[in-house]
Structures are given as structure tokens and as C-alpha cells.
Design a protein around this motif. Sequence first.
Motif: not given
Length: 571
Positions: A65, A67, A69-70, A74, A97, A106, A110, A148, A160
Motif C-alpha cells: 500500500m 501512493r 498503487t493507490i 484511483n 478515512h 492516501f 485519492s 481508506i 482502500y
Amino acid sequence: MSEISKSVLDKVQSWLEDPFIDEETKQELRALEQNPAELEDRFYRELEFGTGGLRGVIGAGSNRMNRYTIGRANQGFAEYILNSKKGEGRKSVVIAHDSRHFSPEFALESALVLAGNGIVAKLFPSLRPTPQLSFAVRHLNADGGIVITASHNPPEYNGYKVYNAEGGQLVPHEAEEVIAKIRDVQSFSQVKRLTQEEAEAQGLLVWLGEEVDEAFAETVAATSANRKLLEEGAAKDVVIVYTPLHGTGNLPVRRVLNKLGFTQVHIVPEQEQPDAEFSTVKSPNPEEREAFTMAIELGRRVGADILIGTDPDADRMGAVVRDKNGEYEILTGNQSGAILVNYLLSQLKATGKLPANGAVVKTIVTSEMGANIARHYGLTVFNTLTGFKYIGEKMNEFAASGEYTYVFGYEESYGYLAGNYARDKDAIVASTLIAEAAAYYKQQGKTLIDVLEELYREFGYYREALSSLTMKGKDGVAKISGLMTAWRTNPPQELNGIRVDKMLDYSLGLDGLPKENVLKFLLEDGSWFCLRPSGTEPKIKFYFAVKGTSNEDAKARLKSLQDTVLAKVEE
């Protein structure tokens, strides 16, 4: 780095050479050059987007996890939202979150990716419960939602989760569309993103305020089954200890209890404030007695009738009840569910508000006790696969057809929802309803343990248990798969001399349900057990259920079934 497989080595190198990845992340990866096993685990796969979204350990790498992969997830979700049919004009997504490490970062990341795609991100400025996110999507007529959180996982995890326009977690056919969009994002250069200043200036980042908090609290309070009773003084007689376990439940639970007139509410001070390390517990999970250690100590000091705990994102509620001898007994999710079903339906019936076409929805691994109570009150019971998203989907079906009226939904893993205001389990409404039940029965000189015993005498002595095996990493995935294959291809014919009547293989799509890798074995004496790999954690879960002629008989049957099945698993 020579001991790493070539595919992983290539992935690591691509991250190190990618101009869109920041230097701090690259330094984290360089520091692992002498730790090939860790690098292998971080890059042997992409962090899998399941039906619920992403969940994993925080860190650099494609299987972590962070920024990036998120951001990629997104971008895929943004494409999905832009293609959705709902309404005209700008699309919008609500974001909340929890209190975990990097949750605020995160959530903002997003929002900025959604803004980069021309979608209005409506962001809560501080931690909020998952069910409030579900409510807010519906309340604000948004096109989707993001929260989150990693629920009750250990501190090193985050997650997420994405929601549809009804405020429910994505069901498989929706998730497949999002997964396909994510797969199209081959490079981080494809992730569109605005700065916070740009997003705010263009009206694409909107900060939500008090109005949504108050609307949520008022709506939850309105689900009270007997508000008149509470207002006449019953609420003031109950002594409650509440612990948010360092999570998001603190303010909303107290707010709704206060609205309903509960004045003797004691908060566990050591667990009141958000803490990403969850430093007072081994696991911030209200399913486990250890999480209530401090609450029980406080309960003894103040003479509490009931102790209530909610997990970090406040979608699960656990309760501990004082019995006639002054001892505290933790309720299982199935026991709390049975009490809530009985209390809610009895009050609705007494006040003439029980719908003739009422429905209760539960999951296939939840006890039959609550189902039989619901049928006793004339309601129809529906079973779904495990996961509250399927209960939410049923609610949408009822709303569209009008054939049934949703009254209550729950799952054995401490998730409950009364009312139609959300499409996810809600520990806030569960906390207030169980406090209300405690108040109602206290006026009759009963504890919730007394009520449970009455229900056992009427409906049968049901007992359930859950065991799990954690198998981490690449090897663990293979072991879990092998275990399921072995039980599927060579099912037992009998256990402890009791014939196995039927094996239900839900991977075949039984009873009109989506296909899922779950096996359930029904025994001749009415007991059952179930094997289910977790969709969000590296573990396989084993569910057991029996019905006995007494508490002692049920406990003995349960232990025998559990021991026999787990011994076969060890083989």
C-alpha cells in the motif's frame, strides 16, 4: 540482488528508473538490496484489487500500500465513475478515512487523482466511520465513494475500499469493471493528478463539514426501535462503558447515544483518542476478549451493565454483558445478532410497525438462530455470500422491486445494519440498538444474558465457532489453494460417526448467488462447517455451527466437530 527472480528484478528496476516515482520511495527500495526475500515479496505480484478494493502492508513496491498503487487504483476507479450512467454534469465521489498510518495522505491522494480526472472529490477533513461514508454517498447523491481503512488489521496494514452510487461496496460484476480499468493503467505516467491548490481552485476538491455529521447522527438515532421508552427514562438507568479502540467511533457513537438520552456513558480513556499503532491492544478487534481488557476493568469500577467496542473504522460492534453474578461475558457476533433481531422485531410488532413483507438478510456462515427468530415474527429470511456488500445488494433489489421491506441485516463477524440509510454494516447503529435493548430488558429485571438464555430455551441451543490459519506470502497462497482442492475433490463422508449429508460448493454459483471459493458441509444432525479463504487477508477461515439440547450439549458437540475438522486439516 542476484537471488531475486528476473521478473521481480525487472520490476524493481522499473520503479527505480521511473521519473514519476519520488526519491524517498527509491531510497526505501535501494535499502533492501541485501534483502532479496523482502524484495521478492514486495514485487512478486501487483497488490490485488478484490471485490472490496485493496488491502496490504504499507511500503514501497507493487504488492504494498503506497501512493502509487493507490494512484493506479484511483485512475481505474475514476475511469469507471466517468463511464457510469448516473445523471448529467460533473461526477462526484465522497472520501473518508480512519486513524491508520498514512490514511489522511492516501485519502487526499485519492481526491487529487479523481480531481485530475474532472471528478469532484468530497473529502472529510478528519477521520470518519466507514458507515458514514456509505450514508454520505447516498445523502449527497454522489456517484461513488472511497474509504481508506484496513478495518481491524494490524497497524502495518492499510486499505482502500470503493463504493458504488448506492453506497455499497462493489459486488463482483462491478469490481471486474474497475479491475479491467486498473489493468489499463500500465504506467504511473497515466495517472492524472492535480495539486491540492489546483483542485480547490477548480471546485474539484470540496471539504465536507458538520452538516453531514449531524444528518448521519440524526438518521441513526431515528432507527431507534422504541424511542418513547428511552425518553421516558429507560436510557438514563443503563450504565454503559464504550471503547472506540483508538478508531473512528468515538464521536459518532457518543453523539447518537446522547441524542437518545443515555447519560451514563463512560469512555475508556486510554483508548479514546486515535492511535495508528493501536498501542493498548494486540489487535483492535472487538471480536476478541483481549480488546475489552481495559473496558472490563472500567466496567467493574463503574458497575456497567454493558460494554461496547467498535473497530477502527466503526463498522463492527462487539458487546460484553454483565450477568446476574456481576461477571462480564462477551457476546459472539451471532449472539448479539440474535438479541438484536429479537429486540428489534418485538418492538416493531408491539408498536404496529412490523412490515407484512419484512425481510432479514444474513450470510451463509451466520447462525440459523437469528433466522429462526425472524421467521417466528413472520419475516422472510435471505442468505447471501460472506461480505456486507451482498446484503447491500439485496437491499437494492428490495428497494427496486418493492416485493420485500428490508428490516435488518447481519453477519457473524460483528456487522449489523438496521434502517435503509446506508449499504454497509454500521457499528454506530449496532451500538445504540444494543444499548437500547439493555435498557428495555433492564426495566424488566433482565440482563442480555438472561434474554439470550430465554431465546435458547425457545429456539434451541445454538453454538458457533471460528478458527483460522494464516499463511503469508507466495507459498501461503499456494497452500490455501491446495487445501481447498483437497477438500473439494475428497470430501469426508462422515465425521465422529455422523454422516455428511451434503457438500455445498459455492464456486459453482449455488442458489443464484455469485460464484465464490467456499465449501460448506451439512451434517445429518443439523450441524455444519465451512471452509472459506479470506478475500482480504492471507488466511483461510473455518466456520462451525451446532444445535444442542442444552448449553452443555451444544458446547460438547461444537468442540467435537471443531477438533475433528481441524485435525483433518492438519493431515
